[in-house]
Design a protein around this motif. Structure first.
Motif, short mmCIF file in Angstrom:
data_model
loop_
_atom_site.label_atom_id
_atom_site.label_comp_id
_atom_site.label_asym_id
_atom_site.label_seq_id
_atom_site.Cartn_x
_atom_site.Cartn_y
_atom_site.Cartn_z
N SER A 167 -2.33 -33.67 -5.03
CA SER A 167 -2.72 -33.14 -6.24
C SER A 167 -3.32 -31.53 -6.20
O SER A 167 -2.71 -30.77 -6.77
CB SER A 167 -3.89 -33.77 -7.08
OG SER A 167 -4.12 -33.33 -8.38
N VAL A 168 -3.91 -31.30 -5.29
CA VAL A 168 -4.46 -29.98 -4.97
C VAL A 168 -3.10 -29.08 -4.80
O VAL A 168 -3.24 -28.14 -5.16
CB VAL A 168 -5.49 -29.90 -3.87
CG1 VAL A 168 -5.89 -28.56 -3.38
CG2 VAL A 168 -6.90 -30.84 -4.27
N ALA A 169 -2.59 -29.74 -3.76
CA ALA A 169 -1.08 -28.82 -3.29
C ALA A 169 -0.39 -28.79 -4.57
O ALA A 169 0.19 -27.58 -4.56
CB ALA A 169 -0.52 -29.79 -1.96
N TYR A 170 -0.14 -29.90 -5.31
CA TYR A 170 0.78 -29.64 -6.43
C TYR A 170 0.13 -28.50 -7.32
O TYR A 170 0.93 -27.85 -7.79
CB TYR A 170 0.86 -30.91 -7.29
CG TYR A 170 1.58 -30.80 -8.42
CD1 TYR A 170 3.08 -30.99 -8.19
CD2 TYR A 170 1.09 -30.86 -9.68
CE1 TYR A 170 4.11 -30.67 -9.41
CE2 TYR A 170 2.05 -30.66 -10.52
CZ TYR A 170 3.26 -30.68 -10.66
OH TYR A 170 4.33 -30.54 -11.69
N GLN A 171 -0.94 -28.41 -7.75
CA GLN A 171 -1.60 -27.69 -8.61
C GLN A 171 -1.62 -26.21 -8.21
O GLN A 171 -1.32 -24.98 -9.05
CB GLN A 171 -2.88 -27.84 -8.90
CG GLN A 171 -3.15 -29.37 -9.88
CD GLN A 171 -4.63 -29.78 -10.53
OE1 GLN A 171 -5.16 -28.80 -10.91
NE2 GLN A 171 -5.10 -30.89 -10.03
N LEU A 172 -1.57 -26.01 -6.74
CA LEU A 172 -1.50 -24.64 -6.27
C LEU A 172 -0.37 -24.19 -5.88
O LEU A 172 -0.23 -22.97 -5.18
CB LEU A 172 -2.80 -24.51 -4.96
CG LEU A 172 -4.02 -24.68 -5.59
CD1 LEU A 172 -5.26 -24.47 -4.35
CD2 LEU A 172 -4.54 -23.66 -6.56
N ASP A 173 0.61 -25.06 -5.99
CA ASP A 173 1.91 -24.52 -5.62
C ASP A 173 1.98 -24.24 -4.12
O ASP A 173 2.64 -23.39 -3.65
CB ASP A 173 2.70 -23.51 -6.45
CG ASP A 173 4.23 -23.34 -6.37
OD1 ASP A 173 4.84 -24.43 -6.30
OD2 ASP A 173 4.50 -22.54 -6.54
N ILE A 174 1.41 -25.10 -3.58
CA ILE A 174 1.52 -25.01 -1.77
C ILE A 174 2.02 -26.54 -1.24
O ILE A 174 1.93 -27.45 -2.09
CB ILE A 174 0.11 -24.61 -1.08
CG1 ILE A 174 -1.02 -25.64 -1.53
CG2 ILE A 174 -0.13 -23.19 -1.67
CD1 ILE A 174 -2.15 -25.05 -1.18
#
Length: 223
Positions: A167-174
């Motif tokens: 989810s962290v990756a998705y929200q920061l587009d990484i």
């Protein structure tokens, strides 16, 4: 990926093999960075048809005897952001480069995914320092909280707030791999400062203590 115009990138490195490998890797790594120049010397960069670009990935160790501060100042005048690369970590050189206006500094042993993050950070005017160099810079600051980049603070806030890595990756587009690399860097920086954030609970508590995460941001049921 971002919908804005791609970041126009130039690389300057006099090691032809590394220059070729870096060029090929970046071209295949992401769609938001466009390689427009890959040259082996400082004069070749300045006279290149595509200059000025958005960001220059510049080898510190070019054998031309020109001060790195002069190169950074020249690029800054042209409106170009600078990310430096080096084969070694010299805290004094890093401080000089940052003082002159460089936005990024990477050691060539850094994870490849971090090169892309450094370029993206520089394009937005944010600083990005190699984990290895950041640790060298903060070696004398044991006991205090380490200096985190803007993106590292975002990752720590989201992850410490209860979000899973995906989810962290998705929200920061990484990518998920990049998010994990950030968490690894964050934990290592705190470890060198003498602070253990090895568990998610410890990291969350430290994020609140350092003002990165507010307790009111915590999802219900995290305690």
């Amino acid at each position: 990926m971002p919908t804005d115009a791609p970041i126009r990138l130039a690389i300057v490195d006099d090691h032809k093999m590394l220059l070729g490998a870096l060029t090929e890797w970046i071209r295949n790594a992401t769609a938001d960075i466009t390689m427009v120049a890959a040259v082996a010397s400082w004069p070749e960069l300045l006279t290149h048809a595509e200059f000025p670009v958005d960001v220059v990935l510049l080898d510190v160790d070019l054998k031309d005897n020109l001060p790195i501060s002069l190169k950074i100042a020249t690029l800054k005048t042209a409106g170009v952001k600078t990310v430096l690369m080096s084969t070694y970590s010299d805290p004094n050189l890093v401080r000089e480069a940052l003082g002159a206006g460089a936005l990024g500094y990477l050691v060539k042993s850094e994870d490849a995914v971090m090169i892309v993050e450094a370029i993206r950070s520089a394009s937005k005017g944010e600083s990005y320092i190699s984990a290895e160099l950041d640790l060298a810079l903060s070696a004398g600051d044991v006991g205090g909280s380490p200096k985190l980049s803007a993106q590292e603070r975002r990752v720590m806030a989201l992850y410490g707030g209860g979000e899973p890595v995906k989810s962290v990756a998705y929200q920061l587009d990484i990518s998920e791999e990049t998010a994990k690399s950030y968490l690894k860097r964050i934990r290592e920086k705190y470890r060198v400062a003498g602070i253990d954030v090895g568990t998610k609970v410890a990291l969350r508590k430290r994020a609140i203590q350092d003002g990165i995460l507010l307790q009111t941001d915590m999802p219900s049921g995290t305690y």
